[in-house]
Design a protein around this motif. Sequence first.
Motif, PDB file in Angstrom:
ATOM      1  N   THR A 146       0.844  -1.209   0.000  1.00  0.00           N
ATOM      2  CA  THR A 146       0.000   0.000   0.000  1.00  0.00           C
ATOM      3  C   THR A 146       0.875   1.254   0.000  1.00  0.00           C
ATOM      4  N   LYS A 147       1.942   1.205   0.794  1.00  0.00           N
ATOM      5  CA  LYS A 147       2.872   2.355   0.822  1.00  0.00           C
ATOM      6  C   LYS A 147       3.542   2.544  -0.550  1.00  0.00           C
ATOM      7  N   LEU A 148       3.915   1.429  -1.178  1.00  0.00           N
ATOM      8  CA  LEU A 148       4.555   1.536  -2.502  1.00  0.00           C
ATOM      9  C   LEU A 148       3.613   2.237  -3.498  1.00  0.00           C
ATOM     10  N   LEU A 149       2.350   1.822  -3.510  1.00  0.00           N
ATOM     11  CA  LEU A 149       1.383   2.431  -4.426  1.00  0.00           C
ATOM     12  C   LEU A 149       1.197   3.916  -4.115  1.00  0.00           C
ATOM     13  N   ARG A 150       1.108   4.214  -2.807  1.00  0.00           N
ATOM     14  CA  ARG A 150       0.922   5.617  -2.411  1.00  0.00           C
ATOM     15  C   ARG A 150       2.137   6.448  -2.831  1.00  0.00           C
ATOM     16  N   ASP A 151       3.326   5.894  -2.708  1.00  0.00           N
ATOM     17  CA  ASP A 151       4.526   6.631  -3.110  1.00  0.00           C
ATOM     18  C   ASP A 151       4.544   6.858  -4.622  1.00  0.00           C
ATOM     19  N   TYR A 152       4.197   5.839  -5.403  1.00  0.00           N
ATOM     20  CA  TYR A 152       4.122   6.039  -6.861  1.00  0.00           C
ATOM     21  C   TYR A 152       3.114   7.132  -7.211  1.00  0.00           C
ATOM     22  N   ALA A 153       2.005   7.163  -6.472  1.00  0.00           N
ATOM     23  CA  ALA A 153       0.945   8.128  -6.799  1.00  0.00           C
ATOM     24  C   ALA A 153       1.404   9.574  -6.629  1.00  0.00           C
ATOM     25  N   GLN A 154       2.432   9.785  -5.787  1.00  0.00           N
ATOM     26  CA  GLN A 154       2.887  11.158  -5.551  1.00  0.00           C
ATOM     27  C   GLN A 154       3.814  11.677  -6.644  1.00  0.00           C
ATOM     28  N   ILE A 155       4.294  10.794  -7.510  1.00  0.00           N
ATOM     29  CA  ILE A 155       5.304  11.210  -8.489  1.00  0.00           C
ATOM     30  C   ILE A 155       4.679  11.971  -9.653  1.00  0.00           C
ATOM     31  N   ASP A 156       3.591  11.449 -10.193  1.00  0.00           N
ATOM     32  CA  ASP A 156       2.962  12.118 -11.340  1.00  0.00           C
ATOM     33  C   ASP A 156       1.452  11.938 -11.236  1.00  0.00           C
ATOM     34  N   GLU A 157       0.739  13.046 -11.314  1.00  0.00           N
ATOM     35  CA  GLU A 157      -0.709  13.012 -11.111  1.00  0.00           C
ATOM     36  C   GLU A 157      -1.429  12.121 -12.121  1.00  0.00           C
ATOM     37  N   ARG A 158      -0.791  11.945 -13.284  1.00  0.00           N
ATOM     38  CA  ARG A 158      -1.461  11.151 -14.322  1.00  0.00           C
ATOM     39  C   ARG A 158      -1.677   9.695 -13.898  1.00  0.00           C
ATOM     40  N   LEU A 159      -0.875   9.209 -12.941  1.00  0.00           N
ATOM     41  CA  LEU A 159      -1.117   7.844 -12.461  1.00  0.00           C
ATOM     42  C   LEU A 159      -2.480   7.762 -11.771  1.00  0.00           C
ATOM     43  N   LYS A 160      -2.747   8.700 -10.868  1.00  0.00           N
ATOM     44  CA  LYS A 160      -4.038   8.678 -10.176  1.00  0.00           C
ATOM     45  C   LYS A 160      -5.181   8.826 -11.174  1.00  0.00           C
ATOM     46  N   GLN A 161      -5.011   9.749 -12.116  1.00  0.00           N
ATOM     47  CA  GLN A 161      -6.075   9.976 -13.108  1.00  0.00           C
ATOM     48  C   GLN A 161      -6.355   8.705 -13.902  1.00  0.00           C
ATOM     49  N   LEU A 162      -5.286   8.091 -14.400  1.00  0.00           N
ATOM     50  CA  LEU A 162      -5.465   6.880 -15.201  1.00  0.00           C
ATOM     51  C   LEU A 162      -6.060   5.743 -14.367  1.00  0.00           C
ATOM     52  N   VAL A 247      -5.312   7.002 -21.631  1.00  0.00           N
ATOM     53  CA  VAL A 247      -6.409   6.023 -21.554  1.00  0.00           C
ATOM     54  C   VAL A 247      -6.486   5.267 -22.886  1.00  0.00           C
ATOM     55  N   TRP A 248      -6.386   6.011 -23.976  1.00  0.00           N
ATOM     56  CA  TRP A 248      -6.399   5.386 -25.304  1.00  0.00           C
ATOM     57  C   TRP A 248      -5.275   4.347 -25.401  1.00  0.00           C
ATOM     58  N   ALA A 249      -4.050   4.773 -25.047  1.00  0.00           N
ATOM     59  CA  ALA A 249      -2.884   3.900 -25.220  1.00  0.00           C
ATOM     60  C   ALA A 249      -2.933   2.704 -24.264  1.00  0.00           C
ATOM     61  N   PHE A 250      -3.464   2.894 -23.068  1.00  0.00           N
ATOM     62  CA  PHE A 250      -3.566   1.796 -22.102  1.00  0.00           C
ATOM     63  C   PHE A 250      -4.439   0.679 -22.677  1.00  0.00           C
ATOM     64  N   PHE A 251      -5.610   1.043 -23.157  1.00  0.00           N
ATOM     65  CA  PHE A 251      -6.504  -0.002 -23.680  1.00  0.00           C
ATOM     66  C   PHE A 251      -5.986  -0.572 -24.995  1.00  0.00           C
ATOM     67  N   ASN A 252      -5.363   0.278 -25.796  1.00  0.00           N
ATOM     68  CA  ASN A 252      -4.769  -0.215 -27.027  1.00  0.00           C
ATOM     69  C   ASN A 252      -3.692  -1.258 -26.724  1.00  0.00           C
ATOM     70  N   TYR A 253      -2.901  -0.989 -25.690  1.00  0.00           N
ATOM     71  CA  TYR A 253      -1.846  -1.925 -25.297  1.00  0.00           C
ATOM     72  C   TYR A 253      -2.449  -3.278 -24.884  1.00  0.00           C
ATOM     73  N   TRP A 254      -3.442  -3.255 -23.978  1.00  0.00           N
ATOM     74  CA  TRP A 254      -3.984  -4.518 -23.472  1.00  0.00           C
ATOM     75  C   TRP A 254      -4.884  -5.217 -24.498  1.00  0.00           C
TER      76      TRP A 254
END
Length: 340
Positions: A146-162, A247-254
């Motif tokens: 949980t801490k790892l995810l929270r730390d990643y979330a602080q680096i770039d807002e686009r992670l939370k948005q995505l 969002v486009w690229a994420f779904f295109n990738y998967w």
Amino acid sequence: RYLRRTMKCRSDVNSLSHHFLLIYDSLIPPDEEKTRQKQLLSLLERLVSKEWPEARLYLYGSCANSFGVCKSDIDVCLTIQDAEIDKSEFLLKLADILQADNLQNYGFHILQALTRARVPIVKLMDPTTGISCDICINNVLAVVNTKLLRDYAQIDERLKQLAYIVKHWAKSRGVNQTYRGTLSSYAYVLMCIHFLQQRRPAILPCLQEMEPTYSVTVDDIECSYFDKVEKLCDFGSRNKETISQLVWAFFNYWAYCHDYANAVISVRSGCLISKQAKYWTRRVGNDRHLICIEDPFDTKHDLGRVVDKFSIKVLREEFERAAEIMQHDPTPWITLLEPY
Ligand code: CTP
Ligand code: MG
């Protein structure tokens, strides 16, 4: 061989970002909710410490990892140093102590005790706020991831948005149900982190490949990574991609690019690794490894293990549906999130 189609993104993609950001904003929990969760935690702490003074309580999961939408349940981990402990028995005793009819002024409603689950929990509800809460015992790895995810979330807002959009999409489309063979929210957030580590220029670094500033050993697993994330707030600034492009690229990738037959996504190493290297090429017991998502610390754990030959089809069809909508639909922010 897997299908790799290079698709050119629609030309109006950036004009969609505004709509996705409105959805994102509407999902963020208000500050009062955080306050109420903290109050609930301190109440639990008081009640638990009367019986077990050495016990500690930690929030984990979406109420603590920055990826919680409004009105989510809270996940609590109780730690107690007692190697002999029988988790199921302990949980039943805990439930009994916290129950409404035992406490004079205040008590919880016990909703369920899942003592046979992989992670045994009791579910209870605070009758004044209506907040439900799952309590598990000594699941320290979950507190650390949980801490790892929270730390990643602080680096770039686009992670939370995505991640908010992807989680909302998964819930709306019925593909966030591990008991039915689809993926957990935790798995989707890892998919988002991995995806942003892979953009060029990268939007997220790989914290576990950097010089560690945080290190704990949990259940014989060494968990260490660089956690001074306030030093990394410019990390993704060379990449100008907007939320709708991502969002486009994420779904295109998967939908079209991921090599389901051979590849494992690994947030720990910041790149794809091969199924062969992890001996995940064959079915062992119920683990089929049809989509492979390595847990960042418990690296033997494939979060895709819940996926079976039926649900992989459902999942891939949903990725394709989402990719097509992101490519062609005039109002993708609506159609994408339509209930199934
Ligand atoms: N977790 C884990 N291993 C899993 C699934 C979950 O360690 N296979 C832990 C993670 O710490 C995760 C937490 O349990 O953060 C809660 O998981 P989940 O309910 O999937 O995620 P939430 O973030 O709580 O999402 P939701 O908003 O859907 O409740
Ligand atoms: Mg949860």
